[in-house]
Design an enzyme around this catalytic site. Structure first.
Site, mmCIF file in Angstrom:
data_model
loop_
_atom_site.group_PDB
_atom_site.id
_atom_site.type_symbol
_atom_site.label_atom_id
_atom_site.label_comp_id
_atom_site.label_asym_id
_atom_site.label_seq_id
_atom_site.Cartn_x
_atom_site.Cartn_y
_atom_site.Cartn_z
ATOM 1 N N HIS A 283 0.706 -1.251 0.007
ATOM 2 C CA HIS A 283 -0.006 0.012 -0.058
ATOM 3 C C HIS A 283 0.804 1.195 0.140
ATOM 4 C CE1 HIS A 283 -3.266 -2.550 1.347
ATOM 5 N NE2 HIS A 283 -2.745 -3.031 2.118
HETATM 6 C C1 BDR Z 1 -2.413 0.755 5.579
HETATM 7 O O1 BDR Z 1 -2.634 0.118 7.037
HETATM 8 C C2 BDR Z 1 -1.030 -0.414 7.312
HETATM 9 O O2 BDR Z 1 -1.515 -1.541 8.153
HETATM 10 C C3 BDR Z 1 -0.285 -0.361 6.301
HETATM 11 O O3 BDR Z 1 1.031 -0.162 6.703
HETATM 12 C C4 BDR Z 1 -0.887 0.684 5.416
HETATM 13 O O4 BDR Z 1 -0.418 2.061 5.709
HETATM 14 C C5 BDR Z 1 -3.039 -0.187 4.781
HETATM 15 O O5 BDR Z 1 -4.385 -0.204 5.267
#
Ligand code: BDR
Ligand code: CA
Length: 349
Positions: free
Chosen positions: A274
């Site tokens: 992400h």
């Molecule tokens: C986001 O949530 C976190 O767990 C990850 O690092 C990312 O920033 C994805 O939903």
């Protein structure tokens, strides 16, 4: 076979999460070039995908990384800070200052994602100790100082809960004009990942996200709609390992940990990186396609808490007298994204 969220597995017919499917438009986010690197602060909760995002920024001549600030999110903030220091050390970037920020949300419960990222935030990866310590001034003061001192506006990539950024905007409102852009990872037009409504970073501090989306600062929301297209698989993690660099081996190990979790829970053979999408958008003019939306954060206490309600339907916005307040990521070229990461980690130590 998979009940996971990987687009490849959806088959020919799948639910379209929105009534209005906005078309791609011009981006408003600036982007760096090697001749004119973009000054950037990363606000992060490292984090498996945060670690790859930070590595991508460290390796990219299109970015001048001013600082990494930390926020409690994927793991406790002290762990996130230690991870940031050690990651920067591993990536050969001890020159980048680190400062620790908020331990948890301004108002709501403390939410963690240790079931995804492990208690340490970086799975089972062991990183050598860093020579540096976090600056005692703290994340909010460091961000404010860097904004105030910079001759040109600075971009911020918030890739964790938005607590620090909301505090900067509340404590130093006059510095909002020094932020060229907030390219944040969080939210979604469609379904959430932590709840059916909400994505993790927004759910972890909806009130802070509300402050940010109302701030008037130019925003790109890199949400799940686009990050769930930014997938790596075992072959990609092997490519990271095959770079032969120590940093590439770290990135591969972190990706493998995420792949193991996804396989265990949903049978998925891929994992979304992400946070690296937010960085990719700041160093490539055309890898991520965006559409304009009016984004409101649900701060209620019902089942939609933390949802980013994204309205892009022109007649509805006109009728309500609303202007779009964010570019929202809708599409990424997956193979280019993978190549970008592999090439970045090949350049690191
Ligand atoms: C986001 O949530 C976190 O767990 C990850 O690092 C990312 O920033 C994805 O939903
Ligand atoms: Ca994160």
């Amino acid at each position: 076979m998979s009940a996971g969220y990987n687009v490849e597995d959806w088959g020919p017919v799948h639910a379209i999460p929105t009534y209005h499917r906005a078309g791609a438009g011009e981006r408003t986010a600036p982007y760096g070039t090697p001749e004119h690197p973009i000054p950037l602060i990363i606000d992060s909760d490292p984090g498996l995908d945060d670690a790859l995002a930070i590595g991508l920024a460290c390796a990219s001549p299109e970015i001048r990384l001013l600082a990494v600030t930390t926020v409690g999110g994927n793991a406790d903030v002290t762990r996130c800070t230690e991870n940031a220091l050690r990651l920067l050390h591993a990536y050969g970037r001890d020159d980048v200052p680190v400062a620790e920020g908020a331990a948890g949300a301004i108002l709501g419960d403390v939410v963690r994602a240790t079931e995804v990222h492990g208690t340490s935030g970086i799975g089972t990866t062991q990183l050598p100790e860093a020579p540096n310590q976090a600056l005692p001034e703290g994340a909010v003061a460091l961000i404010a100082r860097l904004l105030a001192e910079s001759p040109e506006p600075v971009a911020i990539a918030p890739i964790g809960p938005l607590t620090n950024i909301a505090l900067v905007l509340r404590i130093h409102p006059h510095l909002a004009s020094k932020i060229s852009h907030l390219c944040l990872m969080g939210g979604s037009i469609g379904e959430g990942n932590t709840t059916a409504s909400a994505e993790f970073n927004i759910l972890a501090d909806p009130e802070a996200a509300d402050v940010v989306f109302r701030s008037g600062v130019p925003i790109t929301m890199i949400g799940l709609d686009v990050t769930h297209q930014a997938l790596l698989d075992r072959r990609a993690s092997q490519r990271l390992r095959d770079t032969g660099t120590r940093s590439g081996a770290i990135a591969a190990e972190l990706t493998d940990y995420a792949l193991d979790r996804n396989l265990e829970w949903s049978g998925s053979l891929t994992t979304a990186i992400h946070d690296a999408v937010a960085i990719a958008h700041l160093l490539s003019p055309d890898m991520v396609a965006v559409a304009r939306y009016h984004v409101v954060v649900d701060t209620g206490h019902g089942p939609a808490r933390g949802r980013t309600v994204c309205d892009g339907l022109p007649f509805r916005l006109r009728r309500k007298g609303m202007e779009a307040n964010a570019d929202v990521g809708i599409l990424i070229e997956r193979s280019r994204f993978e190549d970008l990461l592999v090439n970045a980690f090949a350049k690191l130590p």
